[in-house]
Motif scaffolding. Sequence first.
Motif, PDB file in Angstrom:
ATOM      1  N   GLU A 264       0.902  -1.236   0.027  1.00  0.00           N
ATOM      2  CA  GLU A 264      -0.271   0.048  -0.070  1.00  0.00           C
ATOM      3  C   GLU A 264       1.006   1.237   0.168  1.00  0.00           C
ATOM      4  OE1 GLU A 264      -2.998  -0.095   2.887  1.00  0.00           O
ATOM      5  OE2 GLU A 264      -3.209   2.090   2.921  1.00  0.00           O
ATOM      6  N   PRO A 265       0.597   2.097  -0.805  1.00  0.00           N
ATOM      7  CA  PRO A 265       1.474   3.407  -1.030  1.00  0.00           C
ATOM      8  C   PRO A 265       1.051   4.236   0.388  1.00  0.00           C
ATOM      9  CG  PRO A 265      -0.497   3.722  -2.415  1.00  0.00           C
ATOM     10  CD  PRO A 265      -0.289   2.286  -2.165  1.00  0.00           C
ATOM     11  N   GLU A 266       2.452   4.997   0.750  1.00  0.00           N
ATOM     12  CA  GLU A 266       2.224   5.664   2.004  1.00  0.00           C
ATOM     13  C   GLU A 266       3.136   7.008   1.743  1.00  0.00           C
ATOM     14  OE1 GLU A 266       3.418   3.027   5.025  1.00  0.00           O
ATOM     15  OE2 GLU A 266       5.752   3.288   4.500  1.00  0.00           O
ATOM     16  N   VAL A 267       2.876   7.946   2.453  1.00  0.00           N
ATOM     17  CA  VAL A 267       3.534   9.151   2.826  1.00  0.00           C
ATOM     18  C   VAL A 267       4.863   8.753   3.584  1.00  0.00           C
ATOM     19  CG1 VAL A 267       3.613  11.712   3.311  1.00  0.00           C
ATOM     20  CG2 VAL A 267       1.488  10.465   2.602  1.00  0.00           C
ATOM     21  N   THR A 268       5.874   9.267   3.025  1.00  0.00           N
ATOM     22  CA  THR A 268       7.303   9.219   4.031  1.00  0.00           C
ATOM     23  C   THR A 268       7.709  10.356   4.014  1.00  0.00           C
ATOM     24  OG1 THR A 268       8.602   9.022   1.887  1.00  0.00           O
ATOM     25  CG2 THR A 268       7.617   6.939   2.881  1.00  0.00           C
ATOM     26  N   GLN A 269       8.448  10.618   5.515  1.00  0.00           N
ATOM     27  CA  GLN A 269       9.185  11.851   5.800  1.00  0.00           C
ATOM     28  C   GLN A 269      10.584  11.344   6.419  1.00  0.00           C
ATOM     29  OE1 GLN A 269       5.205  13.255   8.176  1.00  0.00           O
ATOM     30  NE2 GLN A 269       6.781  14.596   8.122  1.00  0.00           N
ATOM     31  N   THR A 270      11.471  12.715   6.048  1.00  0.00           N
ATOM     32  CA  THR A 270      12.634  12.150   6.472  1.00  0.00           C
ATOM     33  C   THR A 270      13.289  13.683   6.888  1.00  0.00           C
ATOM     34  OG1 THR A 270      13.691  12.721   4.388  1.00  0.00           O
ATOM     35  CG2 THR A 270      13.592  10.403   5.106  1.00  0.00           C
ATOM     36  N   PRO A 271      14.130  13.886   8.160  1.00  0.00           N
ATOM     37  CA  PRO A 271      14.432  12.575   8.901  1.00  0.00           C
ATOM     38  C   PRO A 271      13.251  12.230   9.864  1.00  0.00           C
ATOM     39  CG  PRO A 271      15.427  14.598   9.652  1.00  0.00           C
ATOM     40  CD  PRO A 271      14.688  14.935   8.657  1.00  0.00           C
ATOM     41  N   SER A 272      13.326  11.523  10.646  1.00  0.00           N
ATOM     42  CA  SER A 272      12.412  10.946  11.655  1.00  0.00           C
ATOM     43  C   SER A 272      12.629  11.923  12.764  1.00  0.00           C
ATOM     44  CB  SER A 272      12.456   9.630  12.012  1.00  0.00           C
ATOM     45  OG  SER A 272      13.663   9.314  12.487  1.00  0.00           O
ATOM     46  N   HIS A 273      13.892  12.634  13.179  1.00  0.00           N
ATOM     47  CA  HIS A 273      14.176  13.094  14.407  1.00  0.00           C
ATOM     48  C   HIS A 273      15.121  14.229  13.948  1.00  0.00           C
ATOM     49  CE1 HIS A 273      15.053  13.781  18.745  1.00  0.00           C
ATOM     50  NE2 HIS A 273      14.498  14.855  18.254  1.00  0.00           N
ATOM     51  N   GLN A 274      15.039  15.570  14.059  1.00  0.00           N
ATOM     52  CA  GLN A 274      15.923  16.445  13.523  1.00  0.00           C
ATOM     53  C   GLN A 274      16.041  17.335  14.857  1.00  0.00           C
ATOM     54  OE1 GLN A 274      17.092  17.673   9.980  1.00  0.00           O
ATOM     55  NE2 GLN A 274      18.412  18.753  11.571  1.00  0.00           N
ATOM     56  N   VAL A 275      17.554  17.519  15.227  1.00  0.00           N
ATOM     57  CA  VAL A 275      17.833  18.363  16.249  1.00  0.00           C
ATOM     58  C   VAL A 275      18.807  19.565  15.711  1.00  0.00           C
ATOM     59  CG1 VAL A 275      19.188  18.509  18.578  1.00  0.00           C
ATOM     60  CG2 VAL A 275      17.854  16.410  18.063  1.00  0.00           C
ATOM     61  N   THR A 276      18.359  20.792  16.209  1.00  0.00           N
ATOM     62  CA  THR A 276      18.942  22.041  15.682  1.00  0.00           C
ATOM     63  C   THR A 276      18.966  22.782  16.826  1.00  0.00           C
ATOM     64  OG1 THR A 276      18.997  23.534  13.773  1.00  0.00           O
ATOM     65  CG2 THR A 276      16.842  23.249  14.747  1.00  0.00           C
ATOM     66  N   GLN A 277      20.003  23.968  16.382  1.00  0.00           N
ATOM     67  CA  GLN A 277      20.118  25.181  17.419  1.00  0.00           C
ATOM     68  C   GLN A 277      19.218  26.000  16.913  1.00  0.00           C
ATOM     69  OE1 GLN A 277      22.319  25.192  20.007  1.00  0.00           O
ATOM     70  NE2 GLN A 277      22.966  23.183  19.744  1.00  0.00           N
TER      71      GLN A 277
END
Lengths: 115, 112
Positions: free
Chosen positions: B1-14
Amino acid sequence: AQSVSQHNHHVILSEAASLELGCNYSYGGTVNLFWYVQYPGQHLQLLLKYFSGDPLVKGIKGFEAEFIKSKFSFNLRKPSVQWSDTAEYFCAVISNNNAGNMLTFGGGTRLMVKP
Amino acid sequence: EPEVTQTPSHQVTQMGQEVILRCVPISNHLYFYWYRQILGQKVEFLVSFYNNEISEKSEIFDDQFSVERPDGSNFTLKIRSTKLEDSAMYFCASSVSSSMEFFGPGTRLTVL
């Protein structure tokens, strides 16, 4: 502006208990109504939706919801919950004057089912 | 089944840094959305995008935010100068028509 209210923030049930989660919306025109579920560590998934027709809609995993226009409500029900139903449940609305088709979400109800 | 993907799963930034959150919508979908959920709060609409332009945006989506569909498959959300209050889970969604949005797994953005 439309708004969605979910009055139960946390619900704790034992397995086999019946479930009803309340959802009320504020918009007076034609609406499309949704329930989404978010299992721990997972993304939002569509549970069921109402566009028109029979106000009692059946979704996946034994869930159903009833649209009562006069009460501006779309409550979610399940006759017998399972431990695997532990999740957060979100009611959402799209109104018919919504040019961008974006969902307005309720605050969510966190359901914990005790084994 | 097609799905929406997102990257990154976790982003840490200043704080003050730029971040770009990436999404790949379902391939035949035409409408694209970003939502966010601050910890303990409601899922909130940010922006919708159709036909290569923004069709609707919320008050949250100020000049610090922008969206782009750079190559016909990705759909990105850029925050130019992050603030502490931008820390949230960001969800991308897509739909083939109105009223049937499929959500991605989200990117957790933490601004320090």
